[in-house]
Design an enzyme around this catalytic site. Sequence first.
Site, PDB file in Angstrom:
ATOM      1  N   HIS A   1       1.606  11.204  -2.160  1.00 51.17           N
ATOM      2  CA  HIS A   1       0.302  11.209  -1.326  1.00 51.17           C
ATOM      3  C   HIS A   1      -0.366  12.342  -1.586  1.00 51.17           C
ATOM      4  O   HIS A   1      -0.145  13.259  -0.704  1.00 51.17           O
ATOM      5  CB  HIS A   1       0.462  10.486  -0.036  1.00 51.17           C
ATOM      6  CG  HIS A   1      -0.864   9.875   0.760  1.00 51.17           C
ATOM      7  ND1 HIS A   1      -0.914   9.798   1.892  1.00 51.17           N
ATOM      8  CD2 HIS A   1      -1.878   9.305  -0.250  1.00 51.17           C
ATOM      9  CE1 HIS A   1      -1.972   9.316   2.110  1.00 51.17           C
ATOM     10  NE2 HIS A   1      -2.786   8.861   0.928  1.00 51.17           N
TER      11      HIS A   1
ATOM     12  N   HIS B   1       0.755  -1.169   0.075  1.00 51.21           N
ATOM     13  CA  HIS B   1       0.048   0.155  -0.089  1.00 51.21           C
ATOM     14  C   HIS B   1       0.804   1.291   0.133  1.00 51.21           C
ATOM     15  O   HIS B   1       1.703   1.489   0.927  1.00 51.21           O
ATOM     16  CB  HIS B   1      -1.108   0.007   1.334  1.00 51.21           C
ATOM     17  CG  HIS B   1      -1.645   1.192   1.388  1.00 51.21           C
ATOM     18  ND1 HIS B   1      -1.493   2.048   2.545  1.00 51.21           N
ATOM     19  CD2 HIS B   1      -2.754   1.466   0.684  1.00 51.21           C
ATOM     20  CE1 HIS B   1      -2.459   3.049   2.501  1.00 51.21           C
ATOM     21  NE2 HIS B   1      -3.167   2.856   1.539  1.00 51.21           N
TER      22      HIS B   1
END
Length: 772
Positions: A357, A312
């Site tokens: 991110h 992830h």
Amino acid sequence: MASLLQGLSASPGSGLPINQDLLLMQKGMLMRKVRSKSWKKLRYYRLQDDGMTVWHARQAGGRAKPSFSISDVETVRGGHESELLRNLAEEFPLEQGFTIVFHGRRSNLDLVANSVEEAQVWMQGLQLLVDFVTNMDQQERLDQWLSDWFQRGDKNQDGRMSFGEVQRLLHLMNVEMDQEHAFQLFQTADTSQSGTLEGEEFVEFYKSLTKRAEVQELFENFSSDGQKLTLLEFVDFLQEEQKEGERASDLALELIDRHEPSDSGKLRHVLSLDGFLSYLCSKDGDIFNPTCLPIYQDMTQPLNHYFINSSHNTYLVGDQLCGQSSVEGYIRALKRGCRCVEVDIWDGPNGEPVVYHGHTLTSRIPFKDVVAAIAQYAFQTSDYPVILSLENHCSWEQQEMIAHHLTEILGEQLLSTTLDGQLPTQLPSPEELRRKILVKGKKLRTLEEDLEEEEEEPEESELEGEQEAELELEAQFESEPQELSPRSKDKKKKVKAILCPALSALVVYLKAVSFYSFAHSREHYRFYEISSFSEAKAKSLIKESGNEFVQHNTWQLSRVYPGGLRTDSSNYNPQEFWNAGCQMVAMNMQTAGLEMDLCDGLFRQNAGCGYVLKPDFLRDAQSSFHPERPISPSKAQTLLIQVISGQQLPKVDDSKEGSIVDPLVRVEIFGVRPDTARQETSYVENNGFNPYWGQTLCFRVLVPELALLRFVVKDYDWKSRNDFVGQYTLPWNCMQQGYRHIHLLSKDGISLHPASIFVHICIREGIEGVES
């Protein structure tokens, strides 16, 4: 007992020949340590005489301190492979830089030498030492371990140890011993009667410390004369205790040849106590079944029949809000066998997409650098397919750049159409997809439409209409996971970003779709479509519709990802999602702990290739299995574990010289909910060197095919939480019975050699009346 450098520079047969690079490294060199564009400092690095440690100081002759051990180093890379050094290429020539890569999660060390020649000295010398250490056999590793301890104990570095130095060393080695007894052992080992111990005398002192009474007793139980095991006696031991069955006779001969130290013993096919101990402590005596180490599973089944090692936010090496984004995250994940990596792509400057991110302070890296790293490292650990899970937030123009980079950089590795150009009826197998990289993401059309005869290209307006009808960018359905229903979809705000056809075409077998319900998936979706689930949604589905989830995962892939509140990059327990057959359970691989131990434990088997075949009841489309309410099948088993002893357990905190661990062993079972259990031994006070427990723990397991065992050693503390010492995790089906050693790993999964625990494993069919 020779140091590593003595072994390297001695006569033929003692290791490697004299090496000029190592001699120069011993003299030391001034180099620049680089942490960032603004942090670059001169340090004097020197390889110590033991050949195993590198120390550094602010200047030559200055106060030095340890920098790293050779055993901690995985590899050495040139400056051109370091994203940090590449960013400083205008300041330092890349040829003068190099990167030291460590095992586990320790940050890389970037160094810049004063010349290309000096950089080559360190790169070649370090790699030589790393290769030498990696190829050491069991005895050589033990010799080196002893040499390290001798160096630490010999305070004045005169090559001999006084009794005072030995006493201090015993504390460092986790040994609490009566002074009179210690002095008696010291005098016995001091054959030269010099009042000190030199190399070989220290080895004898160590042997007297490590006598294994429990092993000697076991040996004598099978030996008629107490001196040796004959071939027949050893075969009896292998059959009765080790459960080796029909292969015991052939195996006994192999093991004697491998472990008996005396040539005469090998010729007579007998095993001495030393040979017996060598066998028990080796890989042959390990708890992990060697038949599970290579590729041993059927790799020709559809992808959805396997658990797939998945990452992830792979680009992050820290937390989710302010952490650093780095291609190193991809390199580390791929080298540890990960087969599904996540790429979060956003518009970047100069028309080049970047990976980070989104909407956080995490740093950004060029997408093309990520793809280049994947191309280089995708198949270094495993030949089986790598999946790129694209989270696409880019404009049309930059999506075209994404497609361009994927096509140009990956080349033949990229799978851009079905394997034979025909419409498949199921997903291809890992074997069919060897050394291929697959793209998972949104797709404009169905696979059937893609494979039709060449048709006129659709107008852009048609694409936009089609997009509005079916496209929601993955970011949207992952940030607001699958609480959608077909009705609520209309109320949801549409994302007008258009998906570029060039990028859409690269998605072949892994078309990302939103999940509404299992009934909706059965009616509307195809086998090559995949849904992602937040951990909360997946847990809810398992609880409410566990059997439907199992059946769903027999024909379609599922990906589970950590919830958005895990800003510290913590992990969930992956076991409950594997229990439902979810194939891609994505982990924050940068974060060590129990959860990653389970992930590493499951994928330790099958050559660490990143694919593990699911049990048959998770591959059967008509399966009645419910992970929350498993019916007791005929395969239920009872496990008896006798935790016997421990060996050379490390100190929890090296800074506390006087402290010695009070170890206990906890055994944990992870599997379906009724099987999840833990038990622990009592603690042994002040003995991490050779503690003895001799306690038996008992577990009952309904579904052994899904169970993982985790052995944890803790340092008991009555005032606070017990400290972690070491652990080892493995699948139930890879466990060997009999007398076995469990070789402990650190939090980062690095070997703590020679630390181990000695156990006896007994598995009985059926459920016995035990409480776990």
